[in-house]
Structures are given as C-alpha cells and as structure tokens.
Design a protein around this motif. Structure first.
Motif, mmCIF file in Angstrom:
data_model
loop_
_atom_site.group_PDB
_atom_site.id
_atom_site.type_symbol
_atom_site.label_atom_id
_atom_site.label_comp_id
_atom_site.label_asym_id
_atom_site.label_seq_id
_atom_site.Cartn_x
_atom_site.Cartn_y
_atom_site.Cartn_z
ATOM 1 N N UNK A 123 34.273 31.755 17.548
ATOM 2 C CA UNK A 123 35.107 33.268 17.602
ATOM 3 C C UNK A 123 35.408 34.269 17.620
ATOM 4 N N UNK A 124 35.748 34.866 18.510
ATOM 5 C CA UNK A 124 35.203 36.318 18.324
ATOM 6 C C UNK A 124 36.716 36.131 18.122
ATOM 7 N N UNK A 125 37.250 37.820 17.597
ATOM 8 C CA UNK A 125 38.956 38.393 17.827
ATOM 9 C C UNK A 125 38.985 40.014 19.036
ATOM 10 N N UNK A 126 40.168 39.582 20.181
ATOM 11 C CA UNK A 126 40.352 40.480 20.896
ATOM 12 C C UNK A 126 40.441 42.246 20.046
ATOM 13 N N UNK A 127 40.128 42.531 20.286
ATOM 14 C CA UNK A 127 40.778 43.641 19.576
ATOM 15 C C UNK A 127 41.048 45.041 20.624
ATOM 16 N N UNK A 128 40.758 44.928 21.792
ATOM 17 C CA UNK A 128 41.572 45.674 22.954
ATOM 18 C C UNK A 128 41.429 44.675 24.398
ATOM 19 N N UNK A 129 43.271 44.935 24.837
ATOM 20 C CA UNK A 129 43.084 44.420 26.155
ATOM 21 C C UNK A 129 43.936 44.997 26.763
ATOM 22 N N UNK A 130 43.747 45.161 28.174
ATOM 23 C CA UNK A 130 44.864 45.744 29.038
ATOM 24 C C UNK A 130 44.472 45.614 30.507
ATOM 25 N N UNK A 131 45.792 46.078 31.736
ATOM 26 C CA UNK A 131 45.545 45.949 32.732
ATOM 27 C C UNK A 131 44.767 47.217 33.269
ATOM 28 N N UNK A 132 43.684 46.816 34.370
ATOM 29 C CA UNK A 132 43.349 48.235 34.800
ATOM 30 C C UNK A 132 43.277 48.985 36.076
ATOM 31 N N UNK A 133 43.724 47.355 36.938
ATOM 32 C CA UNK A 133 44.075 48.016 38.168
ATOM 33 C C UNK A 133 44.739 45.846 38.999
ATOM 34 N N UNK A 134 44.934 46.114 39.755
ATOM 35 C CA UNK A 134 45.425 44.885 40.362
ATOM 36 C C UNK A 134 44.924 44.074 39.736
ATOM 37 N N UNK A 135 45.659 42.984 39.295
ATOM 38 C CA UNK A 135 45.198 41.955 38.700
ATOM 39 C C UNK A 135 43.398 42.094 37.595
ATOM 40 N N UNK A 136 43.405 43.247 37.748
ATOM 41 C CA UNK A 136 42.078 43.011 37.024
ATOM 42 C C UNK A 136 42.593 43.837 35.747
ATOM 43 N N UNK A 137 41.657 43.370 34.305
ATOM 44 C CA UNK A 137 41.225 43.131 32.847
ATOM 45 C C UNK A 137 40.731 43.592 32.756
ATOM 46 N N UNK A 138 40.651 44.865 31.684
ATOM 47 C CA UNK A 138 39.603 44.855 30.690
ATOM 48 C C UNK A 138 40.040 44.526 29.200
ATOM 49 N N UNK A 139 38.672 44.113 28.526
ATOM 50 C CA UNK A 139 39.159 43.200 26.886
ATOM 51 C C UNK A 139 37.853 43.018 26.361
#
Length: 255
Positions: A6-22
């Motif tokens: 079980x990994x914790x999400x520490x960062x999540x954002x939209x970076x382009x059209x329908x594209x995300x960085x986590x």
C-alpha cells in the motif's frame, strides 16, 4: 523482485490535457532495477483489474516513484480523482526495462510519442549520470497535450513535434530524425507499435531499444493478451510484452 504494498500518494497534479503526474512513497522503489519497468496499480478495491503504468522517475533515498498517466478509460479516470494522503495497492516493479548497465554509447537519441514519453525521462536521467550525451525527440497530438519538455531540456537538447503543428515542429517524430543523423550512437524509443515500427525503419543500421507502450492484460505473464510475434526461426515464436519486455532490442520482435 516484485513486491505488493500500500503506497501513499504524496503528490498529484494535472500537467497537460487529460495527463497527470503522481508521486507515490513506500518500499517498492528500492526494487526498481532498470528504467522502463512498470507498476501494476489496483485503483479501486471493488475492481479486481489492475492498471499497468510506466515508472517515469524513482528516488530510492526518498523512497518515491513517479508515474505519468493519461485518462484513457474508467480506471484512469478514477485514478485522477485520488488525492495526496490516499493509498494505492501497487504491485511491481514489472517487466524488463532498458539495459542501462550495459550501455556503452557516448551519445544517445531518445524518441517518445505521447504516453510513451514517461519511461524515457527516468532513462534520460540515468544516461546523463553515466556521462552519455542525450538528445530527445518528443511527439504529441497538439499543444495542449505537451508535457515534460522542460524536464528533458535540463538533460540535453530537445525537439518537440505535434501532429497539427500547434507547437514545435509539425508532423510526426520520424520527420525530425533525418536531421539528427550522425549525432548519436544508439537510440531508445517508447510509444505505440506503429510509431516504433516507423522509428526503427528510419534508424535502420543503428543499435536500438524499443519499449512497446500497449495495453496489457494480466501484466504478469499469465495470459496471452500482450503477445507480439518473434522473427521467423525463433524457437519460441512470440514474446509477451509484460514479461519479456516491454523493452526489446530492435529486431527481437516484429512490429
């Protein structure tokens, strides 16, 4: 070795059209051996289907790994709703990546298309650490879909193409390649099979490695949903993208 945690999400954002960085944190990053490997994520406990997503970056000291993904269906749409502090059931690292330890070239060309771009970033960082000069060609559909251009520029020269010409050079990544002849010793490419086929044909004669960015089934080699044909005369006759790949030497599979 693959582990499940079980990994914790520490960062999540939209970076382009329908594209995300986590960015996820846990023990799993210590098991990553090669750029180009992937993780298998169970997005919702009520859904038994895991989604394979390429590893875009990893930091063993901070125990983090970063994924870049595009919304392509119900699963990735649900993933985009996750927030920092949430946890995800992650299995990995899976697959065979780029053989970074055996690369002896002085200059490398990286060619990525769309969501095939992410694993090339971790590769570019490791090549740079080995003292290898990196040139990157990134292909996208249009300006709104462009991502990680600046991150790659920190590592070397970058060329961007868009299908409609709304940003960078108009056309496909293959249209840039003739101008780069003689500026690299080996190449690495990641994207859909049709793009990889075109790239390998354009760069015929160079040593290369191709990472096939296609939808997988089980992700652990138990099914035959991601089989690609091997050359005639090969004793096995096929390769599984998730188990034998996703990275293959040029000529190892028929695209």
């Amino acid at each position: 070795m693959m582990i499940r945690e079980e990994m914790e999400i520490i960062f999540h954002e939209r970076i382009a059209e329908d594209t995300y960085r986590m960015t996820l944190q846990g023990d799993l990053p210590a098991e990553i051996r090669q750029p180009g490997q992937f993780v298998h994520i169970l997005i919702d406990q009520s859904d038994s289907l895991r989604r394979p997503i390429s590893i875009a970056d990893a930091d063993t000291a901070k125990q983090t790994l970063t994924i870049l993904y595009k919304i392509l269906g119900r699963g990735t749409a649900a993933l985009s709703k996750k927030q920092s502090g949430d946890h995800l059931d992650v299995l990995g690292p899976g697959g065979n990546g780029f053989p970074i330890d055996s690369i002896t070239a002085e200059r490398a060309l990286l060619v990525g298309g769309g969501i095939g771009v992410p694993p090339l970033y971790y590769l570019a960082k490791q090549l740079k650490e080995k003292g290898i000069e990196v040139t990157t060609v990134l292909g996208f559909q249009h300006e709104a879909s462009v991502f990680f251009e600046e991150e790659f520029r920190e590592l070397g020269e970058v060329f961007v193409t868009t299908n409609d010409g709304s940003y960078g050079n108009k056309g496909f990544v293959t249209e840039i390649l003739p101008a780069l002849e003689g500026r690299f010793d080996t190449y690495f490419s990641c994207g859909p099979a049709v793009m990889l086929k075109a790239v390998s044909e354009k760069l015929d004669g160079y040593e290369g490695y191709l990472s096939i960015e296609e939808r997988l089934g089980c992700g652990v080699g138990a099914c035959f949903a991601c089989v690609v044909q091997a050359p005639e005369g090969d004793s096995k006759g096929y390769r599984k993208i998730c188990h034998d790949g996703p990275v293959f030497r040029t000529g190892e599979v028929i695209l």
